[in-house]
Design an enzyme around this catalytic site. Structure first.
Site, PDB file in Angstrom:
ATOM      1  N   HIS A  35    -108.168 -44.080  62.260  1.00 55.32           N
ATOM      2  CA  HIS A  35    -107.544 -44.390  63.554  1.00 55.32           C
ATOM      3  C   HIS A  35    -106.654 -43.238  64.068  1.00 55.32           C
ATOM      4  CE1 HIS A  35    -105.302 -46.340  66.722  1.00 55.32           C
ATOM      5  NE2 HIS A  35    -104.195 -46.354  65.999  1.00 55.32           N
ATOM      6  N   HIS A  61     -98.668 -41.091  64.339  1.00 57.09           N
ATOM      7  CA  HIS A  61     -98.039 -42.090  65.213  1.00 57.09           C
ATOM      8  C   HIS A  61     -97.797 -43.453  64.568  1.00 57.09           C
ATOM      9  CE1 HIS A  61    -102.139 -43.640  66.179  1.00 57.09           C
ATOM     10  NE2 HIS A  61    -101.514 -44.756  66.503  1.00 57.09           N
ATOM     11  N   ASP A  62     -98.580 -43.821  63.541  1.00 53.31           N
ATOM     12  CA  ASP A  62     -98.359 -45.119  62.895  1.00 53.31           C
ATOM     13  C   ASP A  62     -97.675 -44.997  61.533  1.00 53.31           C
ATOM     14  OD1 ASP A  62     -99.216 -47.086  64.771  1.00 53.31           O
ATOM     15  OD2 ASP A  62    -101.333 -46.693  64.286  1.00 53.31           O
ATOM     16  N   GLU A  65     -94.142 -46.881  61.628  1.00 56.33           N
ATOM     17  CA  GLU A  65     -94.343 -48.319  61.865  1.00 56.33           C
ATOM     18  C   GLU A  65     -95.003 -49.021  60.663  1.00 56.33           C
ATOM     19  OE1 GLU A  65     -95.567 -49.321  65.921  1.00 56.33           O
ATOM     20  OE2 GLU A  65     -97.031 -50.713  65.057  1.00 56.33           O
ATOM     21  N   ASP A  66     -95.934 -48.356  60.026  1.00 53.82           N
ATOM     22  CA  ASP A  66     -96.802 -49.044  59.059  1.00 53.82           C
ATOM     23  C   ASP A  66     -96.734 -48.532  57.616  1.00 53.82           C
ATOM     24  OD1 ASP A  66     -97.747 -50.636  61.125  1.00 53.82           O
ATOM     25  OD2 ASP A  66     -99.451 -49.346  61.552  1.00 53.82           O
ATOM     26  N   ASP A 122    -103.955 -44.072  71.991  1.00 54.42           N
ATOM     27  CA  ASP A 122    -103.887 -45.175  71.022  1.00 54.42           C
ATOM     28  C   ASP A 122    -104.546 -46.421  71.619  1.00 54.42           C
ATOM     29  OD1 ASP A 122    -103.097 -46.598  68.703  1.00 54.42           O
ATOM     30  OD2 ASP A 122    -101.081 -46.997  69.479  1.00 54.42           O
TER      31      ASP A 122
HETATM   32  N1  LIG Z   1    -108.876 -52.981  67.432  1.00 57.96           N
HETATM   33  C1  LIG Z   1    -108.524 -52.909  66.145  1.00 57.96           C
HETATM   34  N2  LIG Z   1    -107.198 -52.739  65.836  1.00 57.96           N
HETATM   35  C2  LIG Z   1    -106.869 -52.654  64.529  1.00 57.96           C
HETATM   36  C3  LIG Z   1    -107.846 -52.731  63.511  1.00 57.96           C
HETATM   37  N3  LIG Z   1    -107.200 -52.596  62.327  1.00 57.96           N
HETATM   38  C4  LIG Z   1    -105.914 -52.424  62.588  1.00 57.96           C
HETATM   39  N4  LIG Z   1    -105.684 -52.458  63.910  1.00 57.96           N
HETATM   40  C5  LIG Z   1    -104.355 -52.300  64.540  1.00 57.96           C
HETATM   41  O1  LIG Z   1    -103.913 -53.580  64.940  1.00 57.96           O
HETATM   42  C6  LIG Z   1    -103.011 -53.455  66.052  1.00 57.96           C
HETATM   43  C7  LIG Z   1    -103.388 -54.500  67.072  1.00 57.96           C
HETATM   44  O2  LIG Z   1    -103.256 -55.748  66.488  1.00 57.96           O
HETATM   45  P1  LIG Z   1    -102.126 -56.768  66.931  1.00 57.96           P
HETATM   46  O3  LIG Z   1    -102.304 -58.026  66.138  1.00 57.96           O
HETATM   47  O4  LIG Z   1    -102.151 -56.864  68.429  1.00 57.96           O
HETATM   48  O5  LIG Z   1    -100.771 -56.059  66.583  1.00 57.96           O
HETATM   49  P2  LIG Z   1     -99.895 -55.884  65.260  1.00 57.96           P
HETATM   50  O6  LIG Z   1    -100.780 -55.262  64.196  1.00 57.96           O
HETATM   51  O7  LIG Z   1     -98.795 -54.957  65.711  1.00 57.96           O
HETATM   52  O8  LIG Z   1     -99.358 -57.223  64.863  1.00 57.96           O
HETATM   53  C8  LIG Z   1    -103.121 -52.011  66.572  1.00 57.96           C
HETATM   54  O9  LIG Z   1    -101.898 -51.375  66.225  1.00 57.96           O
HETATM   55  P3  LIG Z   1    -101.306 -50.075  66.932  1.00 57.96           P
HETATM   56  O10 LIG Z   1    -102.291 -48.960  66.767  1.00 57.96           O
HETATM   57  O11 LIG Z   1     -99.937 -49.889  66.407  1.00 57.96           O
HETATM   58  O12 LIG Z   1    -101.281 -50.337  68.482  1.00 57.96           O
HETATM   59  P4  LIG Z   1    -100.696 -51.459  69.467  1.00 57.96           P
HETATM   60  O13 LIG Z   1    -101.745 -52.529  69.519  1.00 57.96           O
HETATM   61  O14 LIG Z   1     -99.386 -51.935  68.912  1.00 57.96           O
HETATM   62  O15 LIG Z   1    -100.570 -50.748  70.735  1.00 57.96           O
HETATM   63  C9  LIG Z   1    -104.341 -51.471  65.811  1.00 57.96           C
HETATM   64  O16 LIG Z   1    -104.266 -50.089  65.508  1.00 57.96           O
HETATM   65  C10 LIG Z   1    -109.224 -52.927  63.865  1.00 57.96           C
HETATM   66  O17 LIG Z   1    -110.118 -53.017  63.041  1.00 57.96           O
HETATM   67  N5  LIG Z   1    -109.494 -53.004  65.204  1.00 57.96           N
HETATM   68 MN   LIG Z   2    -102.113 -46.883  66.573  1.00 61.38          MN
END
Ligand SMILES: Nc1nc2c(ncn2[C@@H]2O[C@H](COP(=O)(O)OP(=O)(O)O)[C@@H](OP(=O)(O)OP(=O)(O)O)[C@H]2O)c(=O)[nH]1
Ligand SMILES: [Mn+2]
Length: 179
Positions: A35, A61-62, A65-66, A122
Protein backbone atom coordinates in the site's frame (compact mmCIF):
# COMPACT_ATOMS: atom_id res chain seq x y z
CA UNK A 1 23.62 6.24 -7.95
CA UNK A 2 22.14 9.61 -7.13
CA UNK A 3 21.52 10.50 -3.51
CA UNK A 4 17.74 10.80 -3.92
CA UNK A 5 17.49 7.20 -5.15
CA UNK A 6 19.54 6.06 -2.14
CA UNK A 7 17.31 8.08 0.18
CA UNK A 8 14.15 6.52 -1.28
CA UNK A 9 15.63 3.03 -0.78
CA UNK A 10 16.49 3.90 2.82
CA UNK A 11 12.93 5.10 3.32
CA UNK A 12 11.17 2.15 1.69
CA UNK A 13 13.38 -0.24 3.70
CA UNK A 14 12.43 1.54 6.96
CA UNK A 15 8.72 1.32 6.07
CA UNK A 16 9.02 -2.36 5.08
CA UNK A 17 10.65 -3.21 8.42
CA UNK A 18 7.98 -1.31 10.36
CA UNK A 19 5.08 -2.90 8.47
CA UNK A 20 6.70 -6.36 8.22
CA UNK A 21 4.10 -8.15 10.35
CA UNK A 22 1.08 -6.40 8.84
CA UNK A 23 -1.20 -7.56 6.09
CA UNK A 24 -3.96 -5.81 4.14
CA UNK A 25 -7.55 -6.74 4.96
CA UNK A 26 -8.20 -8.53 1.64
CA UNK A 27 -8.74 -12.33 1.52
CA UNK A 28 -5.23 -12.92 0.13
CA UNK A 29 -3.66 -11.01 3.03
CA UNK A 30 -1.51 -8.91 0.74
CA UNK A 31 1.62 -7.57 2.53
CA UNK A 32 0.76 -4.13 3.98
CA UNK A 33 3.87 -2.54 2.46
CA UNK A 34 2.30 -2.87 -1.01
CA UNK A 35 0.00 0.00 0.00
CA UNK A 36 2.57 2.70 0.93
CA UNK A 37 4.74 1.72 -2.05
CA UNK A 38 1.68 1.98 -4.31
CA UNK A 39 0.76 5.38 -2.86
CA UNK A 40 4.27 6.73 -3.55
CA UNK A 41 4.14 5.25 -7.03
CA UNK A 42 0.78 6.94 -7.76
CA UNK A 43 2.33 10.28 -6.78
CA UNK A 44 5.39 9.79 -8.95
CA UNK A 45 4.04 7.93 -11.99
CA UNK A 46 0.48 9.27 -12.19
CA UNK A 47 0.77 12.61 -10.38
CA UNK A 48 4.14 13.67 -11.78
CA UNK A 49 5.32 14.52 -8.27
CA UNK A 50 9.12 14.82 -7.94
CA UNK A 51 9.34 16.38 -4.45
CA UNK A 52 11.44 13.77 -2.63
CA UNK A 53 10.01 14.67 0.78
CA UNK A 54 6.46 14.03 -0.46
CA UNK A 55 7.50 10.67 -1.92
CA UNK A 56 9.24 9.74 1.36
CA UNK A 57 6.20 10.82 3.39
CA UNK A 58 4.01 8.65 1.14
CA UNK A 59 6.21 5.62 1.87
CA UNK A 60 6.03 6.38 5.59
CA UNK A 61 2.46 7.68 5.78
CA UNK A 62 0.95 4.82 7.82
CA UNK A 63 3.97 4.08 10.07
CA UNK A 64 2.96 6.31 12.98
CA UNK A 65 -0.75 5.46 12.74
CA UNK A 66 -0.33 1.69 12.42
CA UNK A 67 3.08 0.68 13.90
CA UNK A 68 5.26 1.53 16.93
CA UNK A 69 7.00 4.32 14.98
CA UNK A 70 7.12 7.70 16.76
CA UNK A 71 7.18 11.15 15.15
CA UNK A 72 10.57 11.74 16.87
CA UNK A 73 11.99 8.64 15.22
CA UNK A 74 10.91 9.93 11.79
CA UNK A 75 12.33 13.37 12.51
CA UNK A 76 15.69 11.93 13.60
CA UNK A 77 15.96 9.66 10.59
CA UNK A 78 14.28 11.66 7.80
CA UNK A 79 14.15 15.27 9.04
CA UNK A 80 11.44 17.68 10.18
CA UNK A 81 9.64 18.16 6.85
CA UNK A 82 9.01 14.46 6.19
CA UNK A 83 8.04 13.96 9.85
CA UNK A 84 5.58 16.87 9.67
CA UNK A 85 3.89 15.61 6.49
CA UNK A 86 3.42 12.15 8.05
CA UNK A 87 2.03 13.76 11.21
CA UNK A 88 -0.49 15.73 9.12
CA UNK A 89 -1.87 12.52 7.56
CA UNK A 90 -1.89 10.52 10.80
CA UNK A 91 -5.25 9.79 12.44
CA UNK A 92 -5.46 9.78 16.23
CA UNK A 93 -6.33 6.13 16.81
CA UNK A 94 -7.35 6.82 20.42
CA UNK A 95 -10.48 8.59 19.11
CA UNK A 96 -13.64 6.72 18.17
CA UNK A 97 -13.74 5.78 14.49
CA UNK A 98 -16.65 8.09 13.60
CA UNK A 99 -14.82 11.05 15.14
CA UNK A 100 -11.60 10.16 13.28
CA UNK A 101 -13.50 10.06 10.00
CA UNK A 102 -15.20 13.41 10.73
CA UNK A 103 -11.87 15.03 11.60
CA UNK A 104 -10.36 13.95 8.27
CA UNK A 105 -13.12 15.85 6.44
CA UNK A 106 -12.68 18.88 8.72
CA UNK A 107 -8.86 18.98 8.57
CA UNK A 108 -8.30 18.21 4.85
CA UNK A 109 -8.61 21.83 3.59
CA UNK A 110 -6.11 23.07 6.20
CA UNK A 111 -3.32 20.59 5.38
CA UNK A 112 -0.12 21.68 3.63
CA UNK A 113 0.09 21.13 -0.15
CA UNK A 114 2.53 18.28 0.51
CA UNK A 115 0.16 16.51 2.90
CA UNK A 116 -2.75 17.07 0.49
CA UNK A 117 -0.81 15.23 -2.22
CA UNK A 118 -0.25 12.23 0.06
CA UNK A 119 -3.93 12.24 1.07
CA UNK A 120 -5.11 12.31 -2.57
CA UNK A 121 -2.88 9.36 -3.50
CA UNK A 122 -3.85 7.40 -0.36
CA UNK A 123 -7.54 7.79 -1.17
CA UNK A 124 -7.04 6.91 -4.85
CA UNK A 125 -5.15 3.73 -3.90
CA UNK A 126 -7.75 2.67 -1.35
CA UNK A 127 -10.72 3.32 -3.66
CA UNK A 128 -9.11 1.26 -6.43
CA UNK A 129 -8.33 -1.44 -3.88
CA UNK A 130 -11.99 -1.55 -2.85
CA UNK A 131 -12.92 -2.32 -6.47
CA UNK A 132 -10.43 -5.15 -6.88
CA UNK A 133 -9.79 -6.73 -3.47
CA UNK A 134 -12.46 -5.79 -0.96
CA UNK A 135 -11.56 -6.24 2.72
CA UNK A 136 -12.91 -9.40 4.34
CA UNK A 137 -16.35 -8.80 5.82
CA UNK A 138 -17.11 -5.52 4.03
CA UNK A 139 -20.63 -5.40 2.57
CA UNK A 140 -21.43 -3.51 -0.64
CA UNK A 141 -23.03 -0.83 1.57
CA UNK A 142 -19.87 -0.40 3.61
CA UNK A 143 -17.82 -0.04 0.42
CA UNK A 144 -20.26 2.56 -0.91
CA UNK A 145 -20.16 4.46 2.41
CA UNK A 146 -16.35 4.59 2.14
CA UNK A 147 -16.67 6.17 -1.32
CA UNK A 148 -19.18 8.74 0.00
CA UNK A 149 -16.91 9.65 2.93
CA UNK A 150 -13.76 9.73 0.75
CA UNK A 151 -15.51 12.20 -1.60
CA UNK A 152 -16.10 14.52 1.36
CA UNK A 153 -12.38 14.39 2.21
CA UNK A 154 -11.31 14.87 -1.43
CA UNK A 155 -13.55 17.95 -1.76
CA UNK A 156 -11.28 19.62 0.77
CA UNK A 157 -8.17 18.70 -1.24
CA UNK A 158 -9.24 20.33 -4.53
CA UNK A 159 -6.76 22.41 -6.51
CA UNK A 160 -3.75 20.32 -5.46
CA UNK A 161 -2.98 18.02 -8.43
CA UNK A 162 -5.27 17.91 -11.47
CA UNK A 163 -4.15 14.47 -12.74
CA UNK A 164 -4.88 12.77 -9.42
CA UNK A 165 -8.10 14.71 -8.91
CA UNK A 166 -9.38 13.64 -12.36
CA UNK A 167 -8.66 9.99 -11.55
CA UNK A 168 -10.47 10.33 -8.24
CA UNK A 169 -13.38 12.02 -10.03
CA UNK A 170 -13.62 8.95 -12.34
CA UNK A 171 -13.75 6.66 -9.30
CA UNK A 172 -16.58 8.65 -7.73
CA UNK A 173 -18.50 8.86 -11.03
CA UNK A 174 -18.42 5.08 -11.36
CA UNK A 175 -20.16 4.88 -7.99
CA UNK A 176 -22.65 7.65 -8.68
CA UNK A 177 -21.04 9.81 -5.97
CA UNK A 178 -20.97 13.56 -6.57
CA UNK A 179 -17.68 15.34 -5.89
N1 LIG B 1 -9.48 -0.74 0.51
C1 LIG B 1 -8.73 -1.44 1.37
N2 LIG B 1 -8.26 -0.81 2.49
C2 LIG B 1 -7.50 -1.54 3.34
C3 LIG B 1 -7.19 -2.90 3.08
N3 LIG B 1 -6.41 -3.33 4.10
C4 LIG B 1 -6.21 -2.31 4.92
N4 LIG B 1 -6.86 -1.22 4.49
C5 LIG B 1 -6.85 0.09 5.17
O1 LIG B 1 -8.09 0.24 5.83
C6 LIG B 1 -8.41 1.64 5.97
C7 LIG B 1 -9.86 1.82 5.60
O2 LIG B 1 -10.63 1.07 6.47
P1 LIG B 1 -11.57 1.75 7.56
O3 LIG B 1 -12.29 0.65 8.29
O4 LIG B 1 -12.39 2.79 6.86
O5 LIG B 1 -10.60 2.54 8.51
P2 LIG B 1 -9.68 2.15 9.75
O6 LIG B 1 -8.75 1.04 9.32
O7 LIG B 1 -8.96 3.45 10.04
O8 LIG B 1 -10.57 1.76 10.89
C8 LIG B 1 -7.44 2.42 5.06
O9 LIG B 1 -6.55 3.10 5.94
P3 LIG B 1 -5.70 4.40 5.55
O10 LIG B 1 -4.79 4.04 4.41
O11 LIG B 1 -5.10 4.90 6.80
O12 LIG B 1 -6.69 5.46 4.94
P4 LIG B 1 -8.05 6.17 5.38
O13 LIG B 1 -9.14 5.23 4.95
O14 LIG B 1 -8.01 6.40 6.86
O15 LIG B 1 -8.05 7.40 4.59
C9 LIG B 1 -6.76 1.30 4.25
O16 LIG B 1 -5.42 1.57 3.91
C10 LIG B 1 -7.72 -3.53 1.91
O17 LIG B 1 -7.52 -4.70 1.63
N5 LIG B 1 -8.49 -2.74 1.09
MN1 LIG C 1 -2.89 4.67 3.83
Amino acid sequence: MDSEAALLLETVNFAAEKHRKQRRKDPEETPYINHPIGVARILSYEGGVTDIEVLQAALLHDTVEDTDTTPEELEDKFGPIVARIVQEVTDDKSLPKQERKRLQVEHAPHCSQQAKLVKLADKLYNLRDLNTCTPVGWSAERVQEYFVWAAEVVKGLKGTNSALEEKLEDQFKQRGVQL
